[in-house]
Design an enzyme around this catalytic site. Structure first.
Site, PDB file in Angstrom:
ATOM      1  N   ASP A   1       0.817  -1.208   0.000  1.00 25.79           N
ATOM      2  CA  ASP A   1       0.000   0.000   0.000  1.00 25.79           C
ATOM      3  C   ASP A   1       0.855   1.263   0.000  1.00 25.79           C
ATOM      4  O   ASP A   1       2.090   1.195  -0.005  1.00 25.79           O
ATOM      5  CB  ASP A   1      -0.937  -0.058   1.226  1.00 25.79           C
ATOM      6  CG  ASP A   1      -2.308   0.502   0.927  1.00 25.79           C
ATOM      7  OD1 ASP A   1      -2.426   1.356   0.035  1.00 25.79           O
ATOM      8  OD2 ASP A   1      -3.270   0.100   1.614  1.00 25.79           O
TER       9      ASP A   1
ATOM     10  N   TRP B   1      -2.951   3.458  -5.730  1.00 22.81           N
ATOM     11  CA  TRP B   1      -4.214   4.137  -6.070  1.00 22.81           C
ATOM     12  C   TRP B   1      -4.134   4.969  -7.350  1.00 22.81           C
ATOM     13  O   TRP B   1      -4.842   5.968  -7.501  1.00 22.81           O
ATOM     14  CB  TRP B   1      -4.692   5.022  -4.908  1.00 22.81           C
ATOM     15  CG  TRP B   1      -4.471   4.448  -3.557  1.00 22.81           C
ATOM     16  CD1 TRP B   1      -4.837   3.197  -3.137  1.00 22.81           C
ATOM     17  CD2 TRP B   1      -3.818   5.067  -2.434  1.00 22.81           C
ATOM     18  NE1 TRP B   1      -4.458   3.009  -1.830  1.00 22.81           N
ATOM     19  CE2 TRP B   1      -3.833   4.134  -1.380  1.00 22.81           C
ATOM     20  CE3 TRP B   1      -3.239   6.323  -2.236  1.00 22.81           C
ATOM     21  CZ2 TRP B   1      -3.269   4.411  -0.135  1.00 22.81           C
ATOM     22  CZ3 TRP B   1      -2.690   6.600  -0.996  1.00 22.81           C
ATOM     23  CH2 TRP B   1      -2.707   5.656   0.037  1.00 22.81           C
ATOM     24  N   GLY B   2      -3.212   4.598  -8.249  1.00 24.31           N
ATOM     25  CA  GLY B   2      -3.100   5.331  -9.512  1.00 24.31           C
ATOM     26  C   GLY B   2      -2.279   6.613  -9.420  1.00 24.31           C
ATOM     27  O   GLY B   2      -2.201   7.374 -10.390  1.00 24.31           O
TER      28      GLY B   2
ATOM     29  N   ASP C   1     -10.274   3.517  -3.185  1.00 25.17           N
ATOM     30  CA  ASP C   1     -10.942   2.337  -2.623  1.00 25.17           C
ATOM     31  C   ASP C   1     -12.377   2.195  -3.115  1.00 25.17           C
ATOM     32  O   ASP C   1     -13.144   3.153  -3.141  1.00 25.17           O
ATOM     33  CB  ASP C   1     -10.951   2.425  -1.086  1.00 25.17           C
ATOM     34  CG  ASP C   1      -9.552   2.232  -0.529  1.00 25.17           C
ATOM     35  OD1 ASP C   1      -8.582   2.227  -1.316  1.00 25.17           O
ATOM     36  OD2 ASP C   1      -9.444   2.081   0.692  1.00 25.17           O
TER      37      ASP C   1
HETATM   38  C1  GLA Z   1      -5.964   1.370   1.596  1.00 28.54           C
HETATM   39  C2  GLA Z   1      -6.151   0.388   0.445  1.00 28.54           C
HETATM   40  C3  GLA Z   1      -7.269  -0.597   0.781  1.00 28.54           C
HETATM   41  C4  GLA Z   1      -6.958  -1.323   2.097  1.00 28.54           C
HETATM   42  C5  GLA Z   1      -6.711  -0.312   3.200  1.00 28.54           C
HETATM   43  C6  GLA Z   1      -6.181  -0.956   4.465  1.00 28.54           C
HETATM   44  O1  GLA Z   1      -7.049   2.215   1.748  1.00 28.54           O
HETATM   45  O2  GLA Z   1      -6.418   1.062  -0.747  1.00 28.54           O
HETATM   46  O3  GLA Z   1      -7.465  -1.522  -0.271  1.00 28.54           O
HETATM   47  O4  GLA Z   1      -5.834  -2.140   1.914  1.00 28.54           O
HETATM   48  O5  GLA Z   1      -5.753   0.673   2.819  1.00 28.54           O
HETATM   49  O6  GLA Z   1      -5.981  -0.020   5.478  1.00 28.54           O
END
Ligand code: GLA
Length: 384
Positions: free
Chosen positions: A130, A165-166, A187
């Site tokens: 992440d 996230w791009g 998300d």
């Molecule tokens: C981010 C990611 C999610 C998830 C959460 C966990 O928001 O994009 O997919 O893994 O963290 O905290």
């Protein structure tokens, strides 16, 4: 010997986050492994069991190593991995390129090599990585390259599922980093608006996904029906089964990984039918991993999108998606996909959800679509 050819096609499996977020433990994870097998999902290709955020203690140990929370995982991670492997499945975990994970647990920043070694020693096969708490002065590209290098030298095959996230034009450098996946979106939430927006956000990025490095438009919400314990994911009402179907079809045609986010221990029959649709999975897992291209909708309706994906055996997958809440029409011309009448060829089609078959006539293909509905055809080129 390590097999460096990981994730030729988009990975399939289950991830703990969408439904359970922080509320995870070894019974849940082992139960998910049991359910993958008992439900038949494993036989359809779903093979990864992935623990997302919130699995560790808030402090590393005296040697700088991550420590599984002993209340959640009393037998340690190796035992969980062994259990998952004993079921013929693969085991995934989660960390972050920053100092902390999104939920505030230790991240792998400046611990990349030791963490890769720890994950390898536990038997991890897949790492979701992440993007939270990334130090401001650090370039994300460098951090993902670092973890990729660490994983590729840890002595075990571990898929790197990058999740930034791009940001930072990830599509332009991620394949070179060695990672097998790149989350290109924020998300997902358990509602149609979110599904639609994630899909639309990636339409100019389709060229960047392909074998061994796939665009990940986020984990599935199919079958969740409002069950998330997380306010962000589940705060605006959920989806109908019809919307879940279209969501699955969109992800399949886009070549996104199929990571289930619902509680697979308690799936409805319709959820099973969606997740286990053989032809939809075959389209998603087509070995060429070609990305779909857009075809004009001659019914002049902006809410209906038509996408065509070239498949390895010469067939085409044709997806018609009504993104709106109004009954709408789709109409495409076959000459725009390479089949004018003069070729002496047309299409024989099988609709993936219903199994209905038809033959295209007049060099066009039309369909009526209920609100939020989709039709996906497997189309064979045949002589007129
Ligand atoms: C981010 C990611 C999610 C998830 C959460 C966990 O928001 O994009 O997919 O893994 O963290 O905290």
């Amino acid at each position: 010997m390590q097999n460096k050819y990981l994730a030729m096609t988009p990975p399939m499996g289950w991830n703990s986050w969408n439904t359970f977020t922080w509320n995870i433990n070894e019974d849940l994870v082992c139960g998910a492994a049991d359910a993958l097998c008992a439900s038949g999902l494993k036989d359809k290709g779903y093979e990864y069991v992935v623990i997302d955020d919130c699995w560790s203690l808030k402090q590393r140990d005296e040697n700088g190593r991550l420590v599984p929370d002993p209340e959640k995982f009393p037998h340690g991670m190796k035992a969980v991995a062994d259990y998952v492997h004993s079921k013929g499945l693969k085991f995934g975990m989660y960390s972050c390129c920053g100092t902390h994970t999104c939920a505030g647990y230790p991240g792998s920043f400046e611990h990349e090599f030791v963490d890769a070694e720890t994950f390898a020693s536990w038997g991890v096969d897949y790492l979701k990585y992440d993007n939270c708490y990334k130090p401001k002065h650090m370039d994300g590209e460098v951090l993902y390259k670092r973890m990729s290098l660490a994983l590729r030298n840890c002595g075990r095959d571990i898929v790197l599922s990058a999740c930034n996230w791009g940001n930072e034009d990830v599509h332009s450098w991620i394949r070179s980093s060695g990672a097998q996946l790149f989350r290109s979106t924020g998300d997902i939430q358990d509602n149609w608006e979110s599904v639609k927006n994630l899909f639309l956000s990636q339409l100019d990025k389709t060229a960047f996904s392909g074998p061994y490095c796939h665009n990940d438009i986020d984990m599935l919400i199919v079958g969740m029906h409002g069950s998330s314990n997380n306010e962000f994911i589940g705060n605006i009402g959920s989806c109908s089964d019809l919307e879940y179907r279209s969501h699955f079809a969109l992800w399949a045609v886009m070549g996104s990984p199929l990571m289930i986010g619902c509680d697979i221990r308690e799936m409805s029959d319709e959820t099973r039918r969606i997740l286990m649709n053989d032809e939809m999975i075959r389209i998603n897992q087509d070995p060429l991993c070609r990305q779909p291209y857009k075809v004009k909708n001659h019914a002049w309706n902006d809410n209906v999108l038509i996408y065509v994906k070239a498949l390895a055996n010469g067939d085409l997958a044709i997806g018609m998606f009504n993104l709106s809440d109004e009954k709408s029409r789709a109409a495409m011309n076959l000459d725009e996909i390479g089949l004018p009448f003069s070729t002496g060829h047309t299409l024989e089609l099988t609709e993936v959800w219903t199994g209905d078959t038809l033959r295209a006539r007049n060099a066009s293909l039309t369909a009526e679509l209920e609100p939020f509905a989709s039709k996906v055809y497997r189309a064979k080129v045949v002589k007129l």
